[in-house]
Motif scaffolding. Structure first.
Motif, PDB file in Angstrom:
ATOM      1  N   ILE A 156       0.865  -1.186   0.000  1.00 50.88           N
ATOM      2  CA  ILE A 156       0.000   0.000   0.000  1.00 50.88           C
ATOM      3  C   ILE A 156       0.893   1.224   0.000  1.00 50.88           C
ATOM      4  O   ILE A 156       1.911   1.280   0.705  1.00 50.88           O
ATOM      5  CB  ILE A 156      -0.953   0.006   1.218  1.00 50.88           C
ATOM      6  N   ASP A 157       0.527   2.186  -0.788  1.00 51.75           N
ATOM      7  CA  ASP A 157       1.319   3.405  -0.905  1.00 51.75           C
ATOM      8  C   ASP A 157       0.832   4.395   0.150  1.00 51.75           C
ATOM      9  O   ASP A 157      -0.231   5.008   0.012  1.00 51.75           O
ATOM     10  CB  ASP A 157       1.180   3.994  -2.307  1.00 51.75           C
ATOM     11  N   GLY A 158       1.571   4.516   1.204  1.00 53.14           N
ATOM     12  CA  GLY A 158       1.194   5.427   2.281  1.00 53.14           C
ATOM     13  C   GLY A 158       2.330   5.620   3.258  1.00 53.14           C
ATOM     14  O   GLY A 158       3.335   4.900   3.229  1.00 53.14           O
ATOM     15  N   LYS A 159       2.198   6.604   4.122  1.00 50.79           N
ATOM     16  CA  LYS A 159       3.227   6.890   5.102  1.00 50.79           C
ATOM     17  C   LYS A 159       3.096   5.941   6.287  1.00 50.79           C
ATOM     18  O   LYS A 159       1.986   5.617   6.730  1.00 50.79           O
ATOM     19  CB  LYS A 159       3.111   8.330   5.599  1.00 50.79           C
ATOM     20  N   SER A 160       4.230   5.529   6.819  1.00 49.39           N
ATOM     21  CA  SER A 160       4.222   4.702   8.016  1.00 49.39           C
ATOM     22  C   SER A 160       3.986   5.590   9.233  1.00 49.39           C
ATOM     23  O   SER A 160       4.362   6.764   9.251  1.00 49.39           O
ATOM     24  CB  SER A 160       5.555   3.971   8.169  1.00 49.39           C
ATOM     25  N   PRO A 161       3.349   5.074  10.271  1.00 53.53           N
ATOM     26  CA  PRO A 161       3.053   5.889  11.461  1.00 53.53           C
ATOM     27  C   PRO A 161       4.324   6.297  12.200  1.00 53.53           C
ATOM     28  O   PRO A 161       5.380   5.661  12.081  1.00 53.53           O
ATOM     29  CB  PRO A 161       2.177   4.961  12.302  1.00 53.53           C
ATOM     30  N   ASP A 162       4.219   7.374  12.978  1.00 54.25           N
ATOM     31  CA  ASP A 162       5.329   7.863  13.781  1.00 54.25           C
ATOM     32  C   ASP A 162       5.487   6.952  15.008  1.00 54.25           C
ATOM     33  O   ASP A 162       4.561   6.816  15.818  1.00 54.25           O
ATOM     34  CB  ASP A 162       5.063   9.306  14.212  1.00 54.25           C
ATOM     35  N   LEU A 163       6.665   6.344  15.138  1.00 54.00           N
ATOM     36  CA  LEU A 163       6.886   5.346  16.179  1.00 54.00           C
ATOM     37  C   LEU A 163       7.938   5.785  17.192  1.00 54.00           C
ATOM     38  O   LEU A 163       8.449   4.957  17.938  1.00 54.00           O
ATOM     39  CB  LEU A 163       7.323   4.020  15.544  1.00 54.00           C
ATOM     40  N   LEU A 164       8.281   7.080  17.227  1.00 57.04           N
ATOM     41  CA  LEU A 164       9.328   7.533  18.133  1.00 57.04           C
ATOM     42  C   LEU A 164       8.916   7.383  19.590  1.00 57.04           C
ATOM     43  O   LEU A 164       9.717   6.959  20.435  1.00 57.04           O
ATOM     44  CB  LEU A 164       9.675   8.994  17.826  1.00 57.04           C
ATOM     45  N   LEU A 170       6.748   5.213  20.745  1.00 59.22           N
ATOM     46  CA  LEU A 170       6.730   3.778  21.033  1.00 59.22           C
ATOM     47  C   LEU A 170       8.138   3.259  21.315  1.00 59.22           C
ATOM     48  O   LEU A 170       8.330   2.418  22.211  1.00 59.22           O
ATOM     49  CB  LEU A 170       6.104   3.023  19.858  1.00 59.22           C
ATOM     50  N   ALA A 171       9.121   3.740  20.591  1.00 57.84           N
ATOM     51  CA  ALA A 171      10.504   3.320  20.819  1.00 57.84           C
ATOM     52  C   ALA A 171      10.984   3.728  22.202  1.00 57.84           C
ATOM     53  O   ALA A 171      11.623   2.940  22.912  1.00 57.84           O
ATOM     54  CB  ALA A 171      11.415   3.921  19.739  1.00 57.84           C
ATOM     55  N   GLU A 172      10.649   4.959  22.626  1.00 57.59           N
ATOM     56  CA  GLU A 172      11.082   5.415  23.949  1.00 57.59           C
ATOM     57  C   GLU A 172      10.353   4.661  25.061  1.00 57.59           C
ATOM     58  O   GLU A 172      10.926   4.411  26.125  1.00 57.59           O
ATOM     59  CB  GLU A 172      10.841   6.915  24.066  1.00 57.59           C
ATOM     60  N   GLU A 173       9.104   4.279  24.816  1.00 56.52           N
ATOM     61  CA  GLU A 173       8.374   3.490  25.813  1.00 56.52           C
ATOM     62  C   GLU A 173       9.008   2.121  26.040  1.00 56.52           C
ATOM     63  O   GLU A 173       8.984   1.586  27.140  1.00 56.52           O
ATOM     64  CB  GLU A 173       6.920   3.309  25.369  1.00 56.52           C
ATOM     65  N   GLY A 187      12.241   1.469  25.746  1.00 59.58           N
ATOM     66  CA  GLY A 187      13.624   1.592  26.200  1.00 59.58           C
ATOM     67  C   GLY A 187      14.636   1.912  25.124  1.00 59.58           C
ATOM     68  O   GLY A 187      15.846   1.830  25.387  1.00 59.58           O
ATOM     69  N   TYR A 188      14.190   2.299  23.938  1.00 58.97           N
ATOM     70  CA  TYR A 188      15.108   2.660  22.844  1.00 58.97           C
ATOM     71  C   TYR A 188      15.185   4.187  22.766  1.00 58.97           C
ATOM     72  O   TYR A 188      14.295   4.836  22.212  1.00 58.97           O
ATOM     73  CB  TYR A 188      14.621   2.074  21.517  1.00 58.97           C
ATOM     74  N   THR A 189      16.211   4.737  23.347  1.00 63.54           N
ATOM     75  CA  THR A 189      16.316   6.186  23.484  1.00 63.54           C
ATOM     76  C   THR A 189      16.816   6.841  22.188  1.00 63.54           C
ATOM     77  O   THR A 189      17.317   6.177  21.275  1.00 63.54           O
ATOM     78  CB  THR A 189      17.285   6.545  24.622  1.00 63.54           C
ATOM     79  N   ARG A 190      16.718   8.179  22.189  1.00 63.40           N
ATOM     80  CA  ARG A 190      17.204   8.932  21.028  1.00 63.40           C
ATOM     81  C   ARG A 190      18.738   8.893  20.954  1.00 63.40           C
ATOM     82  O   ARG A 190      19.297   8.974  19.861  1.00 63.40           O
ATOM     83  CB  ARG A 190      16.725  10.376  21.108  1.00 63.40           C
ATOM     84  N   LEU A 191      19.396   8.802  22.080  1.00 64.13           N
ATOM     85  CA  LEU A 191      20.859   8.678  22.070  1.00 64.13           C
ATOM     86  C   LEU A 191      21.297   7.383  21.397  1.00 64.13           C
ATOM     87  O   LEU A 191      22.297   7.359  20.674  1.00 64.13           O
ATOM     88  CB  LEU A 191      21.388   8.730  23.511  1.00 64.13           C
ATOM     89  N   LEU A 192      20.518   6.306  21.640  1.00 66.13           N
ATOM     90  CA  LEU A 192      20.836   5.042  20.979  1.00 66.13           C
ATOM     91  C   LEU A 192      20.614   5.144  19.472  1.00 66.13           C
ATOM     92  O   LEU A 192      21.410   4.622  18.674  1.00 66.13           O
ATOM     93  CB  LEU A 192      19.959   3.926  21.568  1.00 66.13           C
TER      94      LEU A 192
END
Length: 397
Positions: free
Chosen positions: A77-85, A87-90, A92-97
């Motif tokens: 499907i041609d569409g944008k993927s949702p923003d998962l930033l 979800l990543a921080e929830e 334990g995947y931080t922005r520093l990582l």
């Protein structure tokens, strides 16, 4: 169900509610994340993506994907993927990582982007510098040893000259092992001490090492050219082909050039002299070193250079993009064309005598027509003045 892969893991998302139904986390090591992202950018399908898609299909779910590389696993499907930033921080995947992983990915891409032609360019430049160094040292050795045995320094060939000096040193030993018929007792050179002889021999040994290093680099260039650009090596020869790559900055850049540009590579100064000063245009650059050109009659060289440059342009394009070997076929076509040139132009063409007009400088009065007329009048007055002066001298007599 939407199958989605992010930098921190692979997940199944319910498109209606936006909830994550299943999640397979990635490693929290920056290097492992970078390797995972590299595989994604190269278009590979990860093992966890295959596993999650098969499990969802076995449960009766219809899989949808928003990346073209995953089109084999579900409906694209041609569409944008949702923003998962968030979800990543929830999880334990931080922005520093993420920052550290992107830096590591850039390092990996920089390492993998280095192609073999870059090493060839450095090897060609190294060979040129070794040649310059060897010439300087050889000139110094001739001058230095000429103080002791000038006859041998003037008559001996380069390889014999350096080898005999490095192994023997004094003129009596050198003359007895030389192929030249020289009498050292009648030499006009002066005697040298043991310290002087040892210094000269050590200097000659260093020159031999430079010659040896240059031979090894040229052998390396030949071997690497057979691997990276076999068609170019067949047509132009490994050394000339490597020099063409070095002049353009890479095989990819050489493949973009037309045959006319390939023909003049290395003759840029002569070309700009032709453009600025109106001198004769160059017919060839470094490809003049090819035996098919420099061993042919001078009136055929331009045509042969044009034919060779055309085949070199084709060979470089094939080496850069296809990888097929067509060197023998191109060589056969080139030989056929050279035979046609030799048959069509067997004799030297007649040259017309061109009478050059004298160049007159109009810098003082400008370059326009007025300045030209002023300069002509000035030259005419000078001539008339000389005639009057000679007339007066004749009358006085």
């Amino acid at each position: 169900m939407l199958l989605l892969t992010a930098w921190f893991g692979t997940m199944l998302i319910d498109r209606a509610s936006g909830k994550v139904l299943e999640f397979m986390p990635a490693s929290k090591d920056a290097q492992e994340i970078a390797k995972r992202l590299l595989r994604i950018t190269l278009g590979e399908i990860l093992e966890e993506e295959k596993e999650m898609a098969e499990k969802a299909k076995s449960n009766g779910y219809q899989i949808e994907v928003c990346e073209p590389r995953l089109s084999n696993l579900g409906n694209y499907i041609d569409g944008k993927s949702p923003d998962l930033l968030e979800l990543a921080e929830e999880r334990g995947y931080t922005r520093l990582l993420l920052h550290a992983s992107c830096l590591e990915l850039a390092r990996i891409k920089t390492r993998t982007a280095l192609s073999g032609d870059k090493h060839i360019i450095q090897a060609v430049n190294a060979a040129d510098e070794l040649t310059k160094t060897a010439n300087l040292l050889s000139e110094r050795l001739h001058e230095w040893y000429g103080l002791h045995f000038p006859e041998f320094a003037e008559m001996a060939k380069e390889d014999e000259f350096v080898n005999l000096i490095a192994n023997y040193g004094d003129r009596f030993s050198v003359a007895s092992n030389s192929k030249l018929n020289l009498d050292p007792s009648r030499s006009v050179g002066g005697d040298i001490s043991h310290a002087d002889r040892d210094a000269i021999m050590a200097f000659a040994h260093s020159l031999l090492e430079i010659y040896s290093a240059k031979e090894k680099i040229e052998k390396y260039i030949s071997e690497r050219m057979e691997e990276i650009a076999p068609n170019l090596a067949k047509l132009a020869g490994p050394i000339i082909g490597a020099r063409l790559i070095a002049l353009t900055g890479g095989l990819e850049r050489l493949a973009t050039l037309p045959a006319s540009a390939v023909q003049l590579l290395g003759a840029e100064k002569a070309l700009f002299r032709h453009i600025r000063e109106g001198e004769s245009p160059p017919k060839y650059g470094v490809i003049f070193q090819h035996p098919l050109i420099h061993k042919s009659p001078y009136w055929q060289r331009g045509k042969i250079a044009r034919a060779l440059a055309g085949k070199i342009a084709i060979a470089s394009k094939v080496d850069a993009h296809s990888g097929r070997y067509i060197g023998d076929e191109l060589q056969e076509q080139l030989d056929k064309r050279i035979a046609e040139i030799a048959k069509k132009y067997p004799k030297e063409p007649k040259r017309l005598k061109i009478i050059e007009q004298p160049k007159v400088s109009y810098q003082k009065f400008g370059k326009g027509p007025k300045g030209k007329r002023r300069e002509e009048r000035k030259e005419k007055k000078k001539g008339l003045g000389k005639q009057k002066w000679f007339a007066k001298k004749g009358k006085g007599r």
